[in-house]
Design an enzyme around this catalytic site. Structure first.
Site, PDB file in Angstrom:
ATOM      1  N   THR A  19      46.696 119.072  35.023  1.00  0.00           N
ATOM      2  CA  THR A  19      46.788 118.261  36.254  1.00  0.00           C
ATOM      3  C   THR A  19      47.904 117.006  35.896  1.00  0.00           C
ATOM      4  OG1 THR A  19      45.056 116.635  35.996  1.00  0.00           O
ATOM      5  CG2 THR A  19      44.648 118.783  37.091  1.00  0.00           C
ATOM      6  N   TYR A 149      47.172  97.191  32.078  1.00  0.00           N
ATOM      7  CA  TYR A 149      46.035  96.191  31.918  1.00  0.00           C
ATOM      8  C   TYR A 149      45.065  96.534  30.756  1.00  0.00           C
ATOM      9  CZ  TYR A 149      43.428 100.334  34.471  1.00  0.00           C
ATOM     10  OH  TYR A 149      42.962 101.445  34.908  1.00  0.00           O
TER      11      TYR A 149
HETATM   12  C1  HXC Z   1      31.336 103.895  41.760  1.00  0.00           C
HETATM   13  C2  HXC Z   1      30.869 106.032  40.709  1.00  0.00           C
HETATM   14  C3  HXC Z   1      32.135 106.555  41.526  1.00  0.00           C
HETATM   15  C4  HXC Z   1      32.792 105.408  42.053  1.00  0.00           C
HETATM   16  C5  HXC Z   1      31.399 108.005  40.328  1.00  0.00           C
HETATM   17  N1  HXC Z   1      30.421 107.094  40.176  1.00  0.00           N
HETATM   18  N2  HXC Z   1      32.289 107.847  41.178  1.00  0.00           N
HETATM   19  N3  HXC Z   1      30.686 104.635  40.759  1.00  0.00           N
HETATM   20  N4  HXC Z   1      32.438 104.297  42.194  1.00  0.00           N
HETATM   21  N5  HXC Z   1      34.074 106.005  42.842  1.00  0.00           N
HETATM   22  C6  HXC Z   1      29.233 106.998  39.363  1.00  0.00           C
HETATM   23  C7  HXC Z   1      28.113 108.052  39.736  1.00  0.00           C
HETATM   24  O1  HXC Z   1      27.643 107.606  40.718  1.00  0.00           O
HETATM   25  C8  HXC Z   1      27.538 108.344  38.411  1.00  0.00           C
HETATM   26  O2  HXC Z   1      26.595 107.238  38.334  1.00  0.00           O
HETATM   27  C9  HXC Z   1      28.494 108.151  37.258  1.00  0.00           C
HETATM   28  O3  HXC Z   1      29.695 107.401  37.988  1.00  0.00           O
HETATM   29  C10 HXC Z   1      29.119 109.651  37.065  1.00  0.00           C
HETATM   30  O4  HXC Z   1      29.453 110.430  38.379  1.00  0.00           O
HETATM   31  P1  HXC Z   1      29.636 111.889  38.139  1.00  0.00           P
HETATM   32  O5  HXC Z   1      30.328 112.185  39.425  1.00  0.00           O
HETATM   33  O6  HXC Z   1      28.218 112.528  38.168  1.00  0.00           O
HETATM   34  O7  HXC Z   1      30.672 112.194  36.993  1.00  0.00           O
HETATM   35  P2  HXC Z   1      31.564 113.410  36.773  1.00  0.00           P
HETATM   36  O8  HXC Z   1      31.405 114.333  37.718  1.00  0.00           O
HETATM   37  O9  HXC Z   1      31.453 113.750  35.172  1.00  0.00           O
HETATM   38  O10 HXC Z   1      32.926 112.875  37.275  1.00  0.00           O
HETATM   39  C11 HXC Z   1      33.512 111.813  36.491  1.00  0.00           C
HETATM   40  C12 HXC Z   1      34.428 111.015  37.389  1.00  0.00           C
HETATM   41  C13 HXC Z   1      35.498 111.469  38.123  1.00  0.00           C
HETATM   42  C14 HXC Z   1      35.276 109.894  36.283  1.00  0.00           C
HETATM   43  C15 HXC Z   1      33.616 109.850  38.091  1.00  0.00           C
HETATM   44  O11 HXC Z   1      36.033 110.660  38.852  1.00  0.00           O
HETATM   45  C16 HXC Z   1      36.503 112.542  37.553  1.00  0.00           C
HETATM   46  O12 HXC Z   1      36.025 113.499  37.068  1.00  0.00           O
HETATM   47  N6  HXC Z   1      37.552 111.682  37.173  1.00  0.00           N
HETATM   48  C17 HXC Z   1      38.497 112.559  36.316  1.00  0.00           C
HETATM   49  C18 HXC Z   1      40.028 112.175  36.800  1.00  0.00           C
HETATM   50  C19 HXC Z   1      40.676 110.871  37.160  1.00  0.00           C
HETATM   51  O13 HXC Z   1      39.616 109.927  37.267  1.00  0.00           O
HETATM   52  N7  HXC Z   1      41.859 110.642  37.361  1.00  0.00           N
HETATM   53  C20 HXC Z   1      42.326 109.268  37.499  1.00  0.00           C
HETATM   54  C21 HXC Z   1      43.005 108.810  36.371  1.00  0.00           C
HETATM   55  S1  HXC Z   1      43.769 107.452  36.849  1.00  0.00           S
HETATM   56  P3  HXC Z   1      24.948 107.247  38.640  1.00  0.00           P
HETATM   57  O14 HXC Z   1      24.380 106.125  38.083  1.00  0.00           O
HETATM   58  O15 HXC Z   1      24.802 107.790  40.041  1.00  0.00           O
HETATM   59  O16 HXC Z   1      24.362 108.580  38.009  1.00  0.00           O
HETATM   60  C22 HXC Z   1      44.159 106.367  35.839  1.00  0.00           C
HETATM   61  C23 HXC Z   1      45.114 105.341  36.290  1.00  0.00           C
HETATM   62  C24 HXC Z   1      45.094 104.293  35.376  1.00  0.00           C
HETATM   63  O17 HXC Z   1      43.331 106.154  34.998  1.00  0.00           O
HETATM   64  C25 HXC Z   1      46.153 102.875  35.942  1.00  0.00           C
HETATM   65  C26 HXC Z   1      46.762 102.982  37.276  1.00  0.00           C
HETATM   66  C27 HXC Z   1      47.734 102.189  37.348  1.00  0.00           C
HETATM   67  P1  NAP Z   2      44.736 113.106  36.618  1.00  0.00           P
HETATM   68  O1  NAP Z   2      45.485 114.189  37.220  1.00  0.00           O
HETATM   69  O2  NAP Z   2      43.368 112.992  37.468  1.00  0.00           O
HETATM   70  O3  NAP Z   2      44.458 113.506  35.186  1.00  0.00           O
HETATM   71  C1  NAP Z   2      43.335 113.237  34.305  1.00  0.00           C
HETATM   72  C2  NAP Z   2      42.802 114.496  33.578  1.00  0.00           C
HETATM   73  O4  NAP Z   2      42.012 114.111  32.675  1.00  0.00           O
HETATM   74  C3  NAP Z   2      42.457 115.604  34.417  1.00  0.00           C
HETATM   75  O5  NAP Z   2      43.157 117.024  34.217  1.00  0.00           O
HETATM   76  C4  NAP Z   2      41.161 115.886  34.105  1.00  0.00           C
HETATM   77  O6  NAP Z   2      40.991 117.207  34.115  1.00  0.00           O
HETATM   78  C5  NAP Z   2      41.305 115.204  32.628  1.00  0.00           C
HETATM   79  N1  NAP Z   2      39.481 114.861  32.230  1.00  0.00           N
HETATM   80  C6  NAP Z   2      38.766 114.018  32.870  1.00  0.00           C
HETATM   81  N2  NAP Z   2      37.765 113.876  32.414  1.00  0.00           N
HETATM   82  C7  NAP Z   2      37.803 114.764  31.347  1.00  0.00           C
HETATM   83  C8  NAP Z   2      36.893 115.004  30.118  1.00  0.00           C
HETATM   84  N3  NAP Z   2      35.600 114.457  30.102  1.00  0.00           N
HETATM   85  N4  NAP Z   2      37.346 116.031  29.352  1.00  0.00           N
HETATM   86  C9  NAP Z   2      38.671 116.552  29.112  1.00  0.00           C
HETATM   87  N5  NAP Z   2      39.261 116.152  30.332  1.00  0.00           N
HETATM   88  C10 NAP Z   2      38.798 115.333  31.202  1.00  0.00           C
HETATM   89  O7  NAP Z   2      45.366 111.864  36.853  1.00  0.00           O
HETATM   90  P2  NAP Z   2      46.844 111.156  36.058  1.00  0.00           P
HETATM   91  O8  NAP Z   2      47.178 110.360  37.099  1.00  0.00           O
HETATM   92  O9  NAP Z   2      47.454 112.403  35.624  1.00  0.00           O
HETATM   93  O10 NAP Z   2      46.635 110.504  34.685  1.00  0.00           O
HETATM   94  C11 NAP Z   2      47.017 110.905  33.471  1.00  0.00           C
HETATM   95  C12 NAP Z   2      46.772 109.775  32.512  1.00  0.00           C
HETATM   96  O11 NAP Z   2      47.718 108.882  32.971  1.00  0.00           O
HETATM   97  C13 NAP Z   2      45.468 108.878  32.389  1.00  0.00           C
HETATM   98  O12 NAP Z   2      45.375 108.567  30.967  1.00  0.00           O
HETATM   99  C14 NAP Z   2      45.714 107.779  33.299  1.00  0.00           C
HETATM  100  O13 NAP Z   2      44.675 106.732  32.719  1.00  0.00           O
HETATM  101  C15 NAP Z   2      46.996 107.660  32.751  1.00  0.00           C
HETATM  102  N6  NAP Z   2      47.764 106.572  33.800  1.00  0.00           N
HETATM  103  C16 NAP Z   2      48.158 107.246  35.007  1.00  0.00           C
HETATM  104  C17 NAP Z   2      48.615 106.285  36.100  1.00  0.00           C
HETATM  105  C18 NAP Z   2      49.119 106.704  37.361  1.00  0.00           C
HETATM  106  O14 NAP Z   2      49.779 105.860  38.177  1.00  0.00           O
HETATM  107  N7  NAP Z   2      48.954 108.063  37.812  1.00  0.00           N
HETATM  108  C19 NAP Z   2      48.995 104.983  35.424  1.00  0.00           C
HETATM  109  C20 NAP Z   2      48.768 104.658  34.247  1.00  0.00           C
HETATM  110  C21 NAP Z   2      48.063 105.435  33.480  1.00  0.00           C
HETATM  111  P3  NAP Z   2      39.376 117.877  34.475  1.00  0.00           P
HETATM  112  O15 NAP Z   2      38.763 117.092  35.378  1.00  0.00           O
HETATM  113  O16 NAP Z   2      39.553 119.409  34.580  1.00  0.00           O
HETATM  114  O17 NAP Z   2      38.483 117.763  33.146  1.00  0.00           O
END
Ligand code: HXC
Ligand code: NAP
Length: 284
Positions: A19, A149
């Site tokens: 993704t 950050y």
């Molecule tokens: C507060 C939250 C929450 C939220 C989940 N939790 N979402 N707490 N605010 N929005 C809590 C839940 O209540 C739970 O705690 C625990 O976190 C685990 O949640 P689950 O949903 O069971 O976890 P899971 O299904 O494994 O999902 C993991 C996730 C989810 C991180 C919560 O968002 C995910 O799959 N993310 C992957 C992709 C992603 O986040 N992409 C963005 C990257 S962007 P409790 O106590 O209730 O059990 C990025 C950009 C950085 O990094 C810089 C930008 C400029």
């Molecule tokens: P994204 O599409 O949500 O990418 C996150 C990926 O991580 C997903 O493909 C997700 O796939 C995978 N992932 C999450 N939990 C995982 C686990 N436990 N094991 C294996 N894979 C896992 O978001 P994105 O914006 O492209 O982010 C990519 C990277 O860029 C991240 O490191 C993020 O911190 C960084 N970043 C993004 C931005 C921005 O503006 N977009 C800015 C600064 C930094 P599954 O859910 O299938 O596991």
């Protein structure tokens, strides 16, 4: 940006490569001749992306399911990759989890899950592949995706800030320690690049209208995926062989705008500058 075939014959693993930014960077690696391995938790997403990327680029993509928090699953990706493509040349630690929240509202499980995905996931992959390269006396390149950050810190994304800071510390530490094994580590700190994954978790609901990220970037826009892919391909390629332990920011000047003490004077209109200039008097 790089010449055709710049990554020819290289095999590169991209975590979270099905993704968003991981997929875009992986696509460019393929266009430059690399074999690509994409991993994440959702196999159906990986398989659909692998098919799409192969059709678009004519390259070879292997999809392997892996939760980066689980060391045995990480080792399995390395094993599957070696069986499928042979030697591994590069690793892009891109998988992440994140959400916004006042920190006092987070459960300890919520805090831990981000640390586990981002920091533990990155150290798992780095350690497993690093050991494998060192044992086989093979060189390798590791690129870690952090954020700006990682060094400034940031409220409301504290688990992510802690984890990314740890990843940056590991990047710099191992760049020195593993250089003798011809393993090179660098990081990229992107500013805002629109993806479904990031936008849905960091700008949910109306926030995207209230806090348009482009407004906080001096160049006045968000990043384009190809701009990030260009930088990633350069840092993954041998063109950057002398770049080691570096973090390259690609954010249109965003973090410096937040840091500069007088950057907010941008809001002063030209007429007010005219008045200020007139009031201090012209000295020819
Ligand atoms: C507060 C939250 C929450 C939220 C989940 N939790 N979402 N707490 N605010 N929005 C809590 C839940 O209540 C739970 O705690 C625990 O976190 C685990 O949640 P689950 O949903 O069971 O976890 P899971 O299904 O494994 O999902 C993991 C996730 C989810 C991180 C919560 O968002 C995910 O799959 N993310 C992957 C992709 C992603 O986040 N992409 C963005 C990257 S962007 P409790 O106590 O209730 O059990 C990025 C950009 C950085 O990094 C810089 C930008 C400029
Ligand atoms: P994204 O599409 O949500 O990418 C996150 C990926 O991580 C997903 O493909 C997700 O796939 C995978 N992932 C999450 N939990 C995982 C686990 N436990 N094991 C294996 N894979 C896992 O978001 P994105 O914006 O492209 O982010 C990519 C990277 O860029 C991240 O490191 C993020 O911190 C960084 N970043 C993004 C931005 C921005 O503006 N977009 C800015 C600064 C930094 P599954 O859910 O299938 O596991």
């Amino acid at each position: 940006m790089l010449r055709d075939g710049a990554l020819e014959g290289q095999t590169i693993i991209v975590t979270g490569g099905g993704t968003g930014l991981g997929k875009s960077m992986g696509k460019y690696f393929l266009e430059l001749g690399a074999n690509l391995v994409i991993t994440s938790r959702k196999m159906e997403v990986l398989e659909a992306s692998a098919k799409e990327l192969e059709e678009e680029t004519g390259g070879k993509v292997l999809a392997v399911q892996c939760d980066v928090r689980e060391y045995d699953q990480v080792e399995n990706v390395i094993k599957q990759t070696e069986e499928h493509f042979g030697q591994i040349h590069g690793l892009l630690n891109n998988a992440a989890g994140n959400f916004i929240s006042p920190t006092e509202r987070l459960s300890h499980r919520a805090f831990n899950i981000i640390i586990d995905i981002v920091l533990k996931g990155t150290t798992n992959f780095t350690l497993a592949l690093g050991k494998s390269w060192i044992n086989a006396k093979q060189p390798g390149t590791i690129l870690n995706i952090v954020t700006t950050y990682a060094w400034t810190g940031s409220g409301y994304v504290v688990p992510s800030a802690c984890a990314k800071a740890g990843v940056l510390a590991m990047t710099r530490s191992l760049a020195v320690e593993w250089a003798k094994y011809k393993i090179r580590l660098n990081a990229i700190a992107p500013g805002p690049f629109p993806t479904e994954g990031a936008w849905s978790r960091l700008l949910p609901g109306d926030l995207v209208k209230k806090f348009d990220p482009a407004n906080f970037v001096p160049v006045g826009r968000v990043g384009e995926h190809q701009e990030l892919a260009n930088l990633a391909a350069y840092l993954m390629s041998d063109y950057s062989a002398y770049v080691n332990g570096e973090v390259v920011t690609i954010d249109g000047g965003e973090w410096l705008m937040g840091a500069g003490e007088f950057s907010h004077l941008e809001k002063i209109p030209q007429e007010m500058w005219d008045m200020l200039e007139a009031s201090r008097g012209k000295k020819g």
